[in-house]
Design a protein around this motif. Structure first.
Motif, short mmCIF file in Angstrom:
data_model
loop_
_atom_site.label_atom_id
_atom_site.label_comp_id
_atom_site.label_asym_id
_atom_site.label_seq_id
_atom_site.Cartn_x
_atom_site.Cartn_y
_atom_site.Cartn_z
N GLY A 130 -63.36 54.95 18.83
CA GLY A 130 -62.91 55.36 20.15
C GLY A 130 -62.16 54.23 20.82
N SER A 131 -62.57 53.88 22.03
CA SER A 131 -61.92 52.79 22.77
C SER A 131 -62.51 51.43 22.43
CB SER A 131 -62.08 53.03 24.28
OG SER A 131 -63.45 53.00 24.64
N LEU A 132 -63.48 51.40 21.52
CA LEU A 132 -64.16 50.16 21.19
C LEU A 132 -63.54 49.49 19.97
CD1 LEU A 132 -67.89 51.32 21.50
CD2 LEU A 132 -66.38 50.46 23.31
N VAL A 133 -63.46 48.17 20.02
CA VAL A 133 -63.07 47.35 18.87
C VAL A 133 -64.21 46.37 18.65
CG1 VAL A 133 -61.41 45.75 17.87
CG2 VAL A 133 -60.62 47.59 19.39
N ILE A 134 -64.91 46.52 17.53
CA ILE A 134 -66.09 45.72 17.26
C ILE A 134 -65.80 44.76 16.12
CG2 ILE A 134 -68.55 45.79 16.66
CD1 ILE A 134 -66.99 49.05 17.62
N ASP A 135 -65.92 43.47 16.40
CA ASP A 135 -65.79 42.44 15.36
C ASP A 135 -67.20 42.12 14.90
OD1 ASP A 135 -65.48 40.20 13.80
OD2 ASP A 135 -64.00 39.25 15.10
N VAL A 136 -67.58 42.68 13.75
CA VAL A 136 -68.94 42.53 13.25
C VAL A 136 -69.23 41.08 12.90
CG1 VAL A 136 -70.58 43.24 11.48
CG2 VAL A 136 -68.98 44.91 12.44
N ALA A 137 -68.26 40.40 12.30
CA ALA A 137 -68.47 39.00 11.90
C ALA A 137 -68.51 38.09 13.12
CB ALA A 137 -67.38 38.56 10.94
N GLY A 138 -67.61 38.32 14.06
CA GLY A 138 -67.54 37.47 15.25
C GLY A 138 -68.50 37.84 16.34
N THR A 140 -68.36 40.32 18.56
CA THR A 140 -67.70 40.59 19.83
C THR A 140 -67.39 42.08 19.95
OG1 THR A 140 -65.49 40.16 18.94
CG2 THR A 140 -66.66 38.31 19.94
N LEU A 141 -67.36 42.55 21.19
CA LEU A 141 -67.05 43.94 21.48
C LEU A 141 -65.99 43.99 22.57
CD1 LEU A 141 -67.54 47.04 21.49
CD2 LEU A 141 -69.40 46.62 23.12
N VAL A 142 -64.88 44.67 22.27
CA VAL A 142 -63.78 44.82 23.23
C VAL A 142 -63.62 46.30 23.54
CG1 VAL A 142 -61.30 44.53 23.63
CG2 VAL A 142 -62.62 42.73 22.47
N CYS A 143 -63.53 46.62 24.83
CA CYS A 143 -63.34 48.01 25.28
C CYS A 143 -62.11 48.07 26.16
CB CYS A 143 -64.57 48.48 26.05
SG CYS A 143 -64.39 50.11 26.78
N ASN A 144 -61.10 48.85 25.72
CA ASN A 144 -59.85 48.99 26.48
C ASN A 144 -59.26 47.62 26.85
OD1 ASN A 144 -59.90 51.87 26.54
ND2 ASN A 144 -61.42 51.78 28.17
N GLY A 145 -59.34 46.70 25.90
CA GLY A 145 -58.74 45.38 26.11
C GLY A 145 -59.62 44.38 26.82
N GLN A 146 -60.80 44.82 27.30
CA GLN A 146 -61.70 43.93 28.01
C GLN A 146 -62.94 43.67 27.16
OE1 GLN A 146 -61.03 42.53 31.08
NE2 GLN A 146 -59.01 43.50 30.89
N TYR A 194 -83.47 49.14 24.65
CA TYR A 194 -82.16 48.60 24.28
C TYR A 194 -81.09 49.69 24.27
CZ TYR A 194 -84.22 44.10 23.17
OH TYR A 194 -84.86 42.89 23.27
N VAL A 195 -81.46 50.91 23.91
CA VAL A 195 -80.51 52.02 23.97
C VAL A 195 -80.08 52.23 25.41
CG1 VAL A 195 -80.28 54.52 23.77
CG2 VAL A 195 -81.25 53.20 21.88
N SER A 196 -81.03 52.18 26.34
CA SER A 196 -80.70 52.36 27.75
C SER A 196 -79.75 51.27 28.25
CB SER A 196 -82.00 52.35 28.57
OG SER A 196 -81.72 52.44 29.95
N ARG A 197 -80.02 50.03 27.83
CA ARG A 197 -79.15 48.92 28.25
C ARG A 197 -77.75 49.05 27.68
NH1 ARG A 197 -83.15 43.67 27.33
NH2 ARG A 197 -84.60 44.10 29.04
N LEU A 198 -77.67 49.41 26.39
CA LEU A 198 -76.35 49.54 25.76
C LEU A 198 -75.59 50.70 26.35
CD1 LEU A 198 -74.39 48.49 23.66
CD2 LEU A 198 -75.53 49.91 21.93
N ARG A 199 -76.28 51.78 26.66
CA ARG A 199 -75.62 52.93 27.31
C ARG A 199 -74.93 52.49 28.60
NH1 ARG A 199 -80.24 57.14 26.19
NH2 ARG A 199 -79.25 58.47 24.61
N ARG A 200 -75.65 51.70 29.40
CA ARG A 200 -75.07 51.27 30.67
C ARG A 200 -73.81 50.44 30.46
NH1 ARG A 200 -80.56 50.46 32.22
NH2 ARG A 200 -80.40 48.22 31.80
N LYS A 201 -73.83 49.58 29.45
CA LYS A 201 -72.67 48.73 29.20
C LYS A 201 -71.50 49.52 28.63
CE LYS A 201 -75.17 44.40 28.86
NZ LYS A 201 -75.43 43.15 28.11
N LEU A 202 -71.77 50.64 27.96
CA LEU A 202 -70.70 51.48 27.41
C LEU A 202 -70.21 52.53 28.40
CD1 LEU A 202 -72.00 52.14 23.77
CD2 LEU A 202 -70.32 50.44 24.52
#
Length: 223
Positions: A130-138, A140-146, A194-202
């Motif tokens: 979707g709008s997420l770019v996940i660097d598994v090695a690094g 990091t998580l980028v959403c819509n450029g942020q 943790y699901v609840s926390r991740l939901r909020r961040k997404l």
């Protein structure tokens, strides 16, 4: 990553475990071959870090067993021996890499990451969903450029959901990805937290975590 370290020196094992935990990886420790075999019978690992000199035998024996069983888990051998014969024997015996003690923990992490990337079961280290770019090695998580900031546990949860994207990630699968055997007393309530926390961040990203009662969770692109 879910890793198994087979190392009988307690302070060395503790330092390695702490370094990988800080990087967001899950690591189980075994202090001899018996414990290692027990862990391998219960859990599939991304990489095995295996000392050669162990109280009940040689790590090379375990390596030979794995390769005879056609277990292709990448293996990095740790050795205090400097002789070229020992290193050649380890590689010829099926090891994917080796590291001589003493070593820098950063080099160990880099070599383990390299083995994981080369594993035929590993997909691209940069994943788009979707709008997420996940660097598994690094990590990091980028959403819509942020860039979104995740804790190591939250990132481990995201990895577990990505493992099963398009399918349902059971709570058992998530537990195995997020927690080591030493944290076996962690309950499903921790996952829900943790699901609840991740939901909020997404929130607002167009990607959500769907709960399927009695089954687990699913990462969904709502766009």
């Amino acid at each position: 990553m879910r890793l198994l370290l087979v190392e009988d020196t307690a302070d060395v094992a503790e330092a390695i475990a702490l370094s990988f935990a800080r990087a967001g990886d899950t690591l189980d420790c075994a202090f001899d071959l018996k414990q290692a075999r027990s862990s391998l019978s219960l859990q599939q690992y991304d990489v095995l870090i295996l000392d050669i000199n162990l109280p009940d035998g040689s790590g090379k024996d375990l390596l030979r067993e794995l390769r005879r069983e056609r277990n292709t888990t990448p293996v990095l051998m740790l050795t205090a021996r400097l002789g070229i014969e020992e290193r050649v024997a380890s590689l010829d015996g099926g090891a994917d890499d080796y590291l001589t003690k003493p070593f820098d923990l950063r080099e160990l992490q880099a070599r383990v990451r390299a083995l994981h990337r080369r594993s035929p079961t590993v997909r691209d280290t940069v994943v788009e969903f979707g709008s997420l770019v996940i660097d598994v090695a690094g990590k990091t998580l980028v959403c819509n450029g942020q860039e979104l900031t995740l804790t190591r546990r939250e990132f481990s949860l995201l990895e577990a959901l990505l493992d099963r994207r398009g399918r349902v990630a059971s709570k058992e699968h998530i537990l195995n990805r997020m927690f080591s055997f030493d944290e076996a007393d962690v309950g499903t309530n921790a996952i829900e937290l943790y699901v609840s926390r991740l939901r909020r961040k997404l929130s607002g990203s167009g990607v959500s975590i769907r709960t399927l009662r009695g089954l687990g969770y699913q990462l969904v692109d709502e766009a």
